[in-house]
Scaffold this active site. Structure first.
Site, short mmCIF file in Angstrom:
data_model
loop_
_atom_site.label_atom_id
_atom_site.label_comp_id
_atom_site.label_asym_id
_atom_site.label_seq_id
_atom_site.Cartn_x
_atom_site.Cartn_y
_atom_site.Cartn_z
N ARG A 134 -41.94 -7.01 -31.85
CA ARG A 134 -40.50 -5.77 -30.00
C ARG A 134 -39.69 -6.08 -30.11
O ARG A 134 -38.72 -6.61 -30.05
CB ARG A 134 -41.33 -5.96 -29.21
N ASP A 189 -49.84 2.45 -23.62
CA ASP A 189 -50.46 1.07 -22.19
C ASP A 189 -51.57 1.28 -21.57
O ASP A 189 -52.29 1.20 -20.96
CB ASP A 189 -49.10 1.42 -21.15
N LYS A 199 -43.76 1.23 -12.46
CA LYS A 199 -43.27 0.39 -12.70
C LYS A 199 -42.10 0.44 -13.89
O LYS A 199 -40.78 -0.17 -13.99
CB LYS A 199 -44.46 -1.15 -12.81
N ASN A 200 -42.18 1.36 -14.74
CA ASN A 200 -41.49 1.61 -16.05
C ASN A 200 -40.79 2.18 -15.90
O ASN A 200 -39.60 2.48 -16.52
CB ASN A 200 -42.58 1.81 -17.48
N ARG A 241 -48.23 -7.91 -12.65
CA ARG A 241 -47.02 -7.61 -13.13
C ARG A 241 -46.93 -6.49 -13.44
O ARG A 241 -45.40 -5.52 -13.61
CB ARG A 241 -46.73 -7.94 -15.10
N CYS A 290 -44.26 -12.12 -28.22
CA CYS A 290 -45.07 -11.09 -27.55
C CYS A 290 -45.84 -11.42 -28.02
O CYS A 290 -46.59 -11.77 -28.72
CB CYS A 290 -44.07 -9.43 -27.19
N1 EPU Z 1 -39.21 -1.03 -31.55
C1 EPU Z 1 -37.97 -1.30 -32.95
N2 EPU Z 1 -36.94 -1.69 -32.49
C2 EPU Z 1 -36.40 -1.63 -31.06
C3 EPU Z 1 -36.90 -1.09 -30.19
C4 EPU Z 1 -38.37 -0.48 -30.25
O1 EPU Z 1 -38.81 -1.56 -33.93
O2 EPU Z 1 -34.69 -1.76 -31.14
C5 EPU Z 1 -40.47 0.04 -31.97
C6 EPU Z 1 -41.46 -1.54 -30.88
O3 EPU Z 1 -41.44 -2.02 -31.57
C7 EPU Z 1 -42.59 -0.33 -30.89
C8 EPU Z 1 -42.06 1.03 -30.83
O4 EPU Z 1 -40.56 1.07 -30.99
O5 EPU Z 1 -43.41 -0.22 -31.86
C9 EPU Z 1 -41.87 1.57 -29.11
O6 EPU Z 1 -40.79 0.66 -28.52
P1 EPU Z 1 -40.45 1.04 -27.05
O7 EPU Z 1 -38.46 0.23 -27.44
O8 EPU Z 1 -40.43 2.38 -26.82
O9 EPU Z 1 -41.02 0.11 -26.21
P2 EPU Z 1 -39.92 -0.37 -25.04
O10 EPU Z 1 -39.19 0.56 -23.88
O11 EPU Z 1 -40.10 -1.93 -25.14
C10 EPU Z 1 -41.24 0.49 -23.16
C11 EPU Z 1 -42.31 -0.28 -22.53
C12 EPU Z 1 -43.92 -0.69 -22.52
C13 EPU Z 1 -44.62 0.82 -23.46
C14 EPU Z 1 -43.78 0.69 -24.32
C15 EPU Z 1 -43.83 2.70 -25.34
C16 EPU Z 1 -41.18 -0.72 -20.14
C17 EPU Z 1 -40.06 -1.54 -19.53
N3 EPU Z 1 -41.80 -1.29 -21.00
O12 EPU Z 1 -41.18 -0.72 -23.74
O13 EPU Z 1 -44.66 -1.14 -21.34
O14 EPU Z 1 -45.85 -0.21 -24.03
O15 EPU Z 1 -41.91 1.39 -23.76
O16 EPU Z 1 -44.00 3.00 -24.31
O17 EPU Z 1 -40.97 0.89 -19.93
C18 EPU Z 1 -46.49 -2.40 -20.32
O18 EPU Z 1 -46.61 -1.39 -19.27
O19 EPU Z 1 -47.35 -2.36 -20.67
C19 EPU Z 1 -45.79 -1.90 -21.86
C20 EPU Z 1 -45.44 -2.85 -22.33
#
Ligand code: EPU
Length: 470
Positions: free
Chosen positions: A124, A308, A25-26, A399, A119
Site C-alpha cells: 500500500r 472494504d 470511520k473513514n 479499529r 500492511c
Molecule cells: N495506491 C498506490 N499509491 C498510492 C496510493 C494508493 O499505489 O500512493 C494504491 C493502493 O495500494 C490501492 C489503491 O491505490 O491499491 C487505492 O488505495 P487508496 O489510496 O484509495 O486507499 P487508502 O486511501 O489508503 C482508503 C480506506 C481503506 C480502503 C481504501 C479503498 C481510509 C482511512 N482507508 O485507503 O479502508 O480500503 O481507501 O477504498 O479511508 C478499511 O477501512 O479497512 C480500509 C483499509
C-alpha cells in the site's frame, strides 16, 4: 501466558430487529485532520470511538491541537501548531495518518511524516500522494525513514492521479484548502468520504468545487473558521450488517444509512436473492429469508462494491449454495481471511487473485482476524456457522466496528467478548503437543501463525497486534 480479547460467537441463529449505523470511520479520520486548518474550534459530531480514530486524535495532539470529547462529539482547537511531525510510533499504527501531511503543509508550511510501514494485505504505497504534492510545488525529500515536505509558495497547479486514491485525494484537499493558489485534481477518487471532507472545508469558509466527481478545483483561501459537522454514515459498517443478515438468513432493519452510498451493495445482494426494501428515507429492511444463489463480486472503486466489503461478501457467499467468484481490483491480494474461512469448512480456492467459492454450511472454529475487514468477514461467518467460533485478533476489529459484539447481541446474536490466551501461546502449546506425538491441536495452524507474524513489530509479543490498515 498473554491474554487477549476474543469474540466467542455461537452461530447458526437468525438475527432480528433494528440496528442504527454509526458515523463513517473513514470519513471521521480525515474530518478530524481538517481541525488543523483553523485556529478556531471545529467540532465533529458523533465520532465513533474506534482505535483508529484515537490514533488520529493522538496525531493531532502531538501537533499541539487541543482535543476534547464532548459526549460523542470531538472538539478540536488548533490555536497553534507546535510540532509538524508525525512519528513512526503513530503512523505505523494507522496508514491514514499519512494524510496529516496535507493539513500540516496547509497550516504550517512543512511536515515530517514517518514512512508508513507494510500492511496485512499487500503493498500500500504512498507514491501517488508524493507525486501529487510535487505537482503542486511541494518539495518532498526522504530523510532517515521520514518524508519531509516543505511549501515555499502557495500550492497551485494540476494533479493528475494515474489511478484514483482516496487518501491521496484527501491529502491534496487538505493541503490546498489554505493559501492563495488554485489547484486542480484530475482522476480524483469518487468515494463519498471525499465529498464529506470538501463539504466540511467549505463550511469552514473554503472553496472546493467538484468533490465527488473526477475533477476537483480548489481555490485556496486566506483563513478557515470553526464550525460543527456531522460525518456521513458508515457505508462499510452498514454493508457488514447487511451481509451478516444475509449470511444468517435474517430479516433486519438498518437505520441511519445513506441509501445512495450503498447502491452497488444493494444490487449485488438483490442479485443473490436478498430482498431489500426502503422503509424510510434512511432505513432499509434486509430480508434474506428467501432462496439465495451464488453471485460474482468484483470490488472496485466507488460507486462499485467497496474493497472494504469484499471479505465480508466472501464470508456470506461461503454460506450460499452454488458457485460464486470474488475478485478485488483495488487491493488484489486482500484475502487474509480465506485460510480462516477454510478452517470453518468454507469450500473456497484462491488462484491467481480469484477466489472461487462453492457455498455450503460452515462450522465454528478458532480463527484470527489479520486485519479489520478480515475480522468483519470472520464475524459474519461465525454468526452463520453451526457451533462456536472464537475470533482472535479483536484489536483489528476494534479499529473499525464500534461496540460490534454489543450491537450484534442486540440483534439477537450470541456474541461475547472474552479474554483468551494469545495465539502465540496457543501456537507454542500446539507445537509442543505435535512434537510430543499427541494429536494435533485444532486450535492453531501454521496459517494462522503466519498471518499473525506478518502484522508487524508488535506481533513478536503476541501475534494479535494492531495491523496496518485504514
Ligand atoms: N495506491 C498506490 N499509491 C498510492 C496510493 C494508493 O499505489 O500512493 C494504491 C493502493 O495500494 C490501492 C489503491 O491505490 O491499491 C487505492 O488505495 P487508496 O489510496 O484509495 O486507499 P487508502 O486511501 O489508503 C482508503 C480506506 C481503506 C480502503 C481504501 C479503498 C481510509 C482511512 N482507508 O485507503 O479502508 O480500503 O481507501 O477504498 O479511508 C478499511 O477501512 O479497512 C480500509 C483499509
Amino acid at each position: 501466558m498473554t491474554m487477549r480479547s476474543a469474540l466467542d460467537i455461537l452461530g447458526g441463529q437468525p438475527l432480528a430487529g433494528e440496528v442504527a449505523v454509526h458515523a463513517a470511520k473513514n470519513s471521521a479520520l480525515y474530518l478530524i485532520l481538517a481541525g488543523l486548518l483553523s485556529d478556531e474550534p471545529v467540532v465533529i459530531e458523533g465520532v465513533p470511538k474506534l482505535s483508529d480514530v484515537l490514533v488520529g486524535l493522538e496525531i493531532l495532539e502531538h501537533a499541539g491541537v487541543e482535543v476534547a470529547w464532548e459526549g460523542a462529539d470531538v472538539r478540536l482547537h488548533a490555536r497553534e501548531v507546535r510540532d509538524t511531525s508525525a512519528p513512526y510510533r503513530l503512523v505505523s499504527k494507522m496508514r491514514a495518518s499519512f494524510v496529516v501531511m496535507g493539513a500540516l503543509l496547509a497550516r504550517a508550511g512543512e511536515a515530517r511524516i514517518s514512512m508508513p510501514g507494510g500492511c496485512a494485505f499487500g503493498p500500500r504505497p504512498v507514491d501517488r500522494h508524493i507525486k501529487a504534492f510535487a505537482a503542486l510545488g511541494v518539495e518532498v525529500s526522504d530523510d532517515n525513514g521520514d518524508f519531509v515536505a516543505r511549501r515555499r509558495r502557495p500550492l497551485q497547479g494540476r494533479v493528475v492521479f494515474e489511478a484514483p486514491t482516496v487518501g491521496g485525494t484527501q491529502n491534496v484537499l487538505l493541503a490546498t484548502a489554505l493559501g492563495d493558489g488554485v489547484a486542480e485534481i484530475e482522476n480524483a477518487a469518487l468515494e463519498p468520504e471525499i465529498a464529506d471532507l470538501a463539504e466540511l472545508i467549505n463550511r469552514m469558509g473554503g472553496c472546493i468545487e467538484g468533490a465527488g466527481t473526477p475533477f476537483i478545483r480548489v481555490q485556496g483561501v486566506d483563513r478557515l473558521g470553526g464550525t460543527r459537522f456531522r460525518p456521513i454514515p458508515d457505508r462499510i459498517e452498514a454493508g457488514t450488517f447487511m451481509l451478516a443478515a444475509a449470511a444468517t438468513r435474517s430479516d433486519v432493519t438498518l437505520r441511519g444509512i445513506r441509501p445512495d452510498h450503498l447502491v452497488a451493495v444493494r444490487d449485488k445482494l438483490t442479485e443473490a436473492g436478498v430482498r431489500i426494501v426502503d422503509v424510510a428515507r434512511d432505513a432499509w429492511r434486509v430480508d434474506a429469508t428467501g432462496e439465495l444463489t451464488g453471485v460474482d463480486v468484483t470490488a472496485v472503486e466507488y460507486p462499485g462494491i467497496p474493497t472494504d466489503l469484499q471479505a465480508p461478501f466472501g464470508a456470506f457467499l461461503a454460506t450460499v449454495p452454488g458457485v460464486s467468484v470474488v475478485r478485488d481490483r483495488v487491493y488484489p491480494d486482500r484475502f487474509t481471511h480465506v485460510a480462516d474461512l477454510q478452517r470453518m469448512g468454507a469450500r473456497m480456492e484462491l488462484t491467481e487473485r480469484t477466489l472461487v467459492i462453492r457455498g455450503g454450511p460452515l462450522t465454528g472454529a478458532e480463527v484470527h482476524a489479520a486485519d479489520l475487514r478480515a475480522g468483519g468477514a470472520l464475524v459474519v461467518a461465525g454468526l452463520a456457522a453451526e457451533g462456536t467460533t472464537r475470533v482472535l485478533g479483536v484489536e483489528s476489529i476494534d479499529r473499525g466496528y464500534e461496540r460490534f459484539a454489543e450491537r450484534l447481541s442486540a440483534l439477537g446474536a450470541s456474541v461475547e467478548r472474552v479474554e483468551a490466551v494469545a495465539s502465540s501461546d496457543v501456537l507454542a502449546s500446539s507445537v509442543a503437543i505435535a512434537s510430543s506425538g499427541a494429536a494435533a491441536s485444532s486450535v492453531a495452524t501454521p496459517a494462522s501463525g503466519a498471518a499473525a507474524s506478518s502484522e508487524g513489530a508488535a506481533a513478536s509479543e503476541g501475534a494479535v497486534s494492531v495491523g496496518h490498515s485504514g
